[in-house]
Motif scaffolding. Structure first.
Motif, PDB file in Angstrom:
ATOM      1  N   ALA A   1      -8.173   0.961  -7.636  1.00  0.00           N
ATOM      2  CA  ALA A   1      -6.751   0.570  -8.429  1.00  0.00           C
ATOM      3  C   ALA A   1      -7.114  -0.316  -9.492  1.00  0.00           C
ATOM      4  N   LEU A   2      -8.105  -1.147  -9.346  1.00  0.00           N
ATOM      5  CA  LEU A   2      -8.427  -2.348 -10.391  1.00  0.00           C
ATOM      6  C   LEU A   2      -8.946  -1.784 -11.553  1.00  0.00           C
TER       7      LEU A   2
ATOM      8  N   THR B   1       0.912  -1.234   0.106  1.00  0.00           N
ATOM      9  CA  THR B   1       0.099   0.005   0.127  1.00  0.00           C
ATOM     10  C   THR B   1       0.893   1.256  -0.066  1.00  0.00           C
ATOM     11  N   ALA B   2       2.000   1.186   0.665  1.00  0.00           N
ATOM     12  CA  ALA B   2       3.017   2.286   0.814  1.00  0.00           C
ATOM     13  C   ALA B   2       3.561   2.468  -0.437  1.00  0.00           C
ATOM     14  N   VAL B   3       3.876   1.598  -1.295  1.00  0.00           N
ATOM     15  CA  VAL B   3       4.432   1.509  -2.698  1.00  0.00           C
ATOM     16  C   VAL B   3       3.556   1.917  -3.526  1.00  0.00           C
ATOM     17  N   GLU B   4       2.348   1.905  -3.557  1.00  0.00           N
ATOM     18  CA  GLU B   4       1.172   2.377  -4.441  1.00  0.00           C
ATOM     19  C   GLU B   4       1.166   3.821  -3.948  1.00  0.00           C
TER      20      GLU B   4
ATOM     21  N   VAL C   1      -1.927  -6.838 -10.265  1.00  0.00           N
ATOM     22  CA  VAL C   1      -1.288  -7.982  -8.999  1.00  0.00           C
ATOM     23  C   VAL C   1      -1.123  -7.470  -7.593  1.00  0.00           C
ATOM     24  N   ALA C   2      -0.702  -6.001  -7.533  1.00  0.00           N
ATOM     25  CA  ALA C   2      -0.505  -5.479  -6.360  1.00  0.00           C
ATOM     26  C   ALA C   2      -1.735  -5.387  -5.487  1.00  0.00           C
ATOM     27  N   ALA C   3      -2.860  -4.834  -6.291  1.00  0.00           N
ATOM     28  CA  ALA C   3      -3.975  -4.455  -5.851  1.00  0.00           C
ATOM     29  C   ALA C   3      -4.498  -5.777  -5.215  1.00  0.00           C
ATOM     30  N   LEU C   4      -4.626  -6.841  -6.196  1.00  0.00           N
ATOM     31  CA  LEU C   4      -5.171  -8.164  -5.743  1.00  0.00           C
ATOM     32  C   LEU C   4      -4.619  -8.962  -4.489  1.00  0.00           C
ATOM     33  N   VAL C   5      -3.241  -8.702  -4.455  1.00  0.00           N
ATOM     34  CA  VAL C   5      -2.660  -9.409  -3.382  1.00  0.00           C
ATOM     35  C   VAL C   5      -2.893  -8.722  -2.053  1.00  0.00           C
ATOM     36  N   VAL C   6      -3.008  -7.228  -2.019  1.00  0.00           N
ATOM     37  CA  VAL C   6      -3.362  -6.700  -0.755  1.00  0.00           C
ATOM     38  C   VAL C   6      -4.955  -6.862  -0.407  1.00  0.00           C
TER      39      VAL C   6
END
Length: 153
Positions: A104-105, A36-39, A127-132
């Motif tokens: 984000a999706l 979340t911080a990276v986003e 991928v990042a959004a789904l993982v989080v």
């Protein structure tokens, strides 16, 4: 008087709030906070780039570029604050982080349909959004945030 009203009345009367979660932070929660911080940092970098290009570059509409940059910088605050809350195990932080991932999706879908280098960015964001999302709905993460099953009356 319902049990919920009784709980609200006892909180208003000065009863202590729910205790802070104890123990080590689960790796799933740490990973969710980091992603979340990276986003949020990526959004902040994009906003700063847009703002700088609006000021120093030669866009068609400098005012529009500057306002867009400021808007993206403001939007970057939500995931950054949510990431800090997740890291500190604040129960309120789960909601803003989930909202960030859900928003984000469609952005990722738009990037993928943009073609070129945007495809890779869209896939990475999706991928990042789904993982989080998966990490935050996991029972380990919810318990670490002090979110348990609802009590039945």
């Amino acid at each position: 008087m319902s049990s919920q009203q009784k709980q609200s009345a006892s909180r208003a009367a000065g009863a202590p709030a729910a205790a802070e979660p104890t123990g080590p932070r689960p790796a799933r929660l740490s990973a969710a906070a980091a992603l979340t911080a990276v986003e949020g940092l990526a959004l902040a970098a994009l906003g700063a780039y847009m703002l700088i290009m609006g000021l120093a570059g030669s866009p068609d509409s400098p005012q529009q570029a500057e306002m867009g940059g400021l808007t993206v910088l403001a939007l970057a605050l939500l995931p950054l604050v949510a990431a800090r809350g997740l890291w500190l195990r604040r129960r309120w932080s789960r909601g803003p982080s989930l909202i960030t991932q859900i928003v984000a999706l469609p952005v990722a879908w738009t990037l993928v349909n943009g073609g070129g280098a945007l495809i890779a960015a869209g896939i990475g964001l999706a991928v990042a959004a789904l993982v989080v999302l998966v990490l935050l709905v996991n029972p380990t993460a919810t318990e670490a945030l002090g979110i348990g099953p609802r009590e039945t009356p």
